[in-house]
Structure formats: structure tokens, C-alpha cells
Design an enzyme around this catalytic site. Structure first.
Site, PDB file in Angstrom:
ATOM      1  CD  GLU A  36      -3.200   0.901   2.068  1.00 50.53           C
ATOM      2  OE1 GLU A  36      -4.131   0.074   1.949  1.00 50.53           O
ATOM      3  OE2 GLU A  36      -3.074   1.666   3.033  1.00 50.53           O
ATOM      4  CD  GLU A  62      -1.837   7.963  11.058  1.00 54.40           C
ATOM      5  OE1 GLU A  62      -2.357   7.281  11.964  1.00 54.40           O
ATOM      6  OE2 GLU A  62      -1.843   9.221  11.062  1.00 54.40           O
ATOM      7  CG  HIS A 101     -10.168   5.369  14.576  1.00 50.62           C
ATOM      8  ND1 HIS A 101     -10.753   5.119  13.366  1.00 50.62           N
ATOM      9  CD2 HIS A 101      -8.841   5.159  14.413  1.00 50.62           C
ATOM     10  CE1 HIS A 101      -9.828   4.748  12.498  1.00 50.62           C
ATOM     11  NE2 HIS A 101      -8.661   4.765  13.101  1.00 50.62           N
ATOM     12  NE  ARG A 129      -1.965  10.512  16.833  1.00 45.74           N
ATOM     13  CZ  ARG A 129      -1.456   9.947  17.922  1.00 45.74           C
ATOM     14  NH1 ARG A 129      -1.350  10.660  19.028  1.00 45.74           N
ATOM     15  NH2 ARG A 129      -1.065   8.695  17.916  1.00 45.74           N
TER      16      ARG A 129
END
Length: 386
Positions: free
Chosen positions: A119, A133, A219, A221
Site C-alpha cells: 500500500e 501517518e 477514531h 487522532r
């Protein structure tokens, strides 16, 4: 000929779902395949390994004394580095953009072990959205030898960063493989493992009759605090104003998420509360089955966006940016952010315009054909002749 020993590093629920097809493809070809569980989310990881019939060969224990990212990263780098010294793999595979994936790639680089990035190439082009991320996946991109891009856009992103095209392989997204396996190889486990007929969801079938089921997850952050308050308030308003919807919200175990959601949605009038199901995180079999029954998904989760696309289920993305523009371009998803008025209006638009909903259902899945893992296996198999 090089004897290959391929080590898959994973630990979060999405990583396990998306790496499981690769694990089974490599095992089926008698390539020595080992799995290092990186130690996060143990309560959610164990059921996932069980569902996909995987037993980790090695597991890390992370004695965390802080929720700071630098603390987690230091623990991961140290322990993964030591594990690599012991295991001596010839290839390390990591997935996506977690801190564990980034630290595994860095630990492997330090020991001159080639890295494959599954990915690869997803980009929001915003340093802190998603955080951390976006920078995790950029860093892995500088360290990897094989970049397994899920889409043409992901490949293009990597080429813009001067990754040699010879190292980029457009293979599709392994989430499509996982959904396909759930419908075939693991279909019996999906049926037997569902939580939809008992516990907190035992009345769902009756409440859903002649109503439209909306699945909500949130969910991330960057959505903690005011954005999550707004999302929960949107759900409350929709339940109060739209009598023909039922909402299922598997609430993340993070106390910052759980406490906010329950606080906003408490004290609903009984006629509204009976159409709301706030549950603990669902098992993967239950989630797959629920997605098949849903009419619409509201989510900030990348994996659920992709799973919904596999089932031609419309998605409203509760974020300000996305690294999956393909879903929006295909017509299967809409990026709506987290403002209460926007969320409510967008959901109502679909509720009262069946043609708009049907158009989203008809969107082509942009994430591949369900055989990405086999392509990754074939590419790695060539390496043993290098």
C-alpha cells in the site's frame, strides 16, 4: 539462487486484514514466511489472527509508560531491531503508514535488509493530516526497495518523489483480496463469527426492518475533540429527525473517543435511542456482515472506505483531506469533513434522493480485482534469482 526468508511485520487490525492475503499466498508457494507481531492493540489483534488462521512466529512486548509517539517509536525501533538480528530475514514486508511499519522499515534499513512496502504511495499532501501517518509513509518510501502501489494515483505520487519506476509495482489493494477471501475461503467463519444476532445487536434485525442502516466509525487522532463532538452531534440530530434510519456505531476503545461519543449521545428519547447501537469494536466477521447490510457508511477510516467500495456501499468520509482520492473520483465516496450542518445535510440528501444514492452504489471499485497478493508474491519470487 537465494533462499528467501520473508518476514511480515504487523500488529494493528488494518495491517493484519491487509497482510493476511499476502501471508497465505507466500505460504502456499512454499516460500519461508514468518510473521512478527509488533505488539499494539493485542485485544483486537488476536481475533484477527484467529479469523485468518494465522499464528505469529514472534511477538513483541511493548512496556509502554507513555502515550507519546517518540516513546512508542523508540520501543519499536529497539525491539524490532533486536528481532531482525535474531531472525535474519532476507526481505521485510511492512504495510501502510503506522509507526510500527515506519520503525520496522528503518530497523531493516539499518541492517541492510531490503524492504517491501505494501500500500505504497498514498498521500494527502498535508504534513499533519493524517498525523503521523503522512510522514510515516513518506519515510518508508525513502527506505523501501519494492513499492507495491494500490492504484495509478499512488504510483504517480511515488514517481513525483523521484522513486525509480522500476521499483514501483501497481498491484491493487490487498483489502479487496481480504474481502474476496471472506466471501470464499473464510465464508464459514464470517457466518459463525457474527455478533449481529446476539449481545448489544440482538434487536438490530427487528429495528432495521423497513429502515436504512447507517454504519458510523470515527477514531482518527486529528478528529479527537471538537470534530468528534460534531460528528456525534450530527448522529444525534439525524436520529431525532429521520425516523427511518438505524445507526450502528462500533466505538473505538480509546477513552478519548468512547467518553465523547457516549456523552453526546446519552439521554436520547426512547423512540430515538432504540435505533442507536453503540457497541464495542466488532470482530471482522461481524463488520463484514454489517457492511453487507448497511445502506450508508460515515467514517474516517481508510480501511472501511476501501471495504465499502468492494461492496458498492456509499461512503461519506469524515475528514478534511484524503489519501484515497480515487474513491471520490469514482463517485463512490464524498469527502464531507466534520461540520455538523454539512454531515446532516449530506445524509439527508441521500435519504431523500434515491437516484443520488443509487449512483453512488453503481460506482466502480477503484482498488483492484482481489488478486494483489498474488502479484506481490510473483514479484518477490523473482528476487530469489537476483
Amino acid at each position: 539462487m537465494i533462499h528467501q526468508k520473508i518476514l511480515l511485520c504487523m500488529g494493528t487490525r488494518p495491517e493484519i486484514i491487509k497482510m493476511a492475503p499476502i501471508y497465505h499466498e507466500l505460504k502456499a508457494c512454499n516460500i519461508e514466511t514468518l510473521l512478527l507481531h509488533t505488539g499494539q492493540h493485542q485485544d483486537m489483534a488476536d481475533p484477527m489472527y484467529g479469523f485468518f488462521k494465522i499464528v505469529p512466529d514472534f511477538s513483541l512486548h511493548l512496556p509502554r509508560t507513555s502515550d507519546k509517539l517518540f516513546h512508542l517509536s523508540a520501543l519499536l525501533l529497539e525491539q524490532i531491531g533486536r528481532a531482525l538480528l535474531e531472525i535474519q530475514p532476507t526481505v521485510v514486508l511492512v504495510h501502510g503508514d503506522t509507526s510500527s511499519a515506519a520503525m520496522a522499515a528503518l530497523a531493516a534499513f539499518y541492517q541492510q535488509i531490503p524492504v517491501g512496502h505494501v500500500e505504497a504511495g498514498l498521500r494527502s499532501h498535508q504534513d499533519y493530516d493524517p498525523f503521523p501517518e503522512e510522514k510515516n509513509r513518506e519515510m518508508i518510501g525513502r527506505l523501501a526497495r519494492w513499492h507495491f502501489a494500490p492504484t495509478e494515483q499512488a504510483k504517480h505520487n511515488l514517481m513525483l518523489e523521484n522513486i525509480p519506476e522500476s521499483r514501483i509495482h501497481k498491484v491493487g489493494n490487498t483489502i479487496v483480496d481480504a474481502v474476496r477471501l471472506s466471501d470464499t475461503q473464510f465464508k464459514e467463519s464470517v457466518e459463525q463469527g457474527s455478533e449481529l444476532e446476539h449481545g448489544a445487536l440482538k434487536t438490530l434485525a427487528a429495528q432495521s426492518l423497513n429502515r436504512r442502516l447507517i454504519l458510523v466509525t470515527a477514531h482518527r487522532r486529528e478528529n479527537l475533540g471538537a470534530p468528534l463532538l460534531s460528528i456525534a452531534a450530527s448522529v444525534r440530530e439525524l436520529l431525532q429527525s429521520e425516523e427511518d434510519i438505524v445507526v450502528v456505531w462500533p466505538v473505538h476503545s480509546n477513552p478519548k473517543v468512547r467518553d465523547t461519543v457516549h456523552e453526546v449521545l446519552k439521554d436520547l428519547a426512547p423512540q430515538h435511542a432504540k435505533r442507536l447501537y453503540l457497541t464495542k469494536p466488532l470482530s471482522y466477521p461481524s463488520l463484514v456482515k454489517l457492511l453487507k447490510q448497511a445502506w450508508l457508511v460515515l467514517t474516517d477510516s481508510g480501511g472501511i472506505q476501501e471495504e465499502s467500495a468492494c461492496m458498492q456501499l456509499p461512503v461519506m468520509i469524515l475528514r478534511e483531506t484524503t489519501e484515497r482520492p480515487e474513491l471520490i473520483e469514482s463517485g463512490g465516496g464524498i469527502l464531507i469533513g466534520t461540520e455538523q450542518e454539512v454531515i446532516v445535510n449530506q445524509v439527508r440528501r441521500l435519504l431523500h434522493d434515491s437516484s443520488a444514492h443509487s449512483a453512488m452504489c453503481g460506482a466502480k471499485n477503484p482498488f483492484g480485482d482481489g488478486f494483489a497478493a498474488a502479484r506481490i508474491r510473483d514479484i518477490l519470487a523473482l528476487n530469489k534469482h537476483a
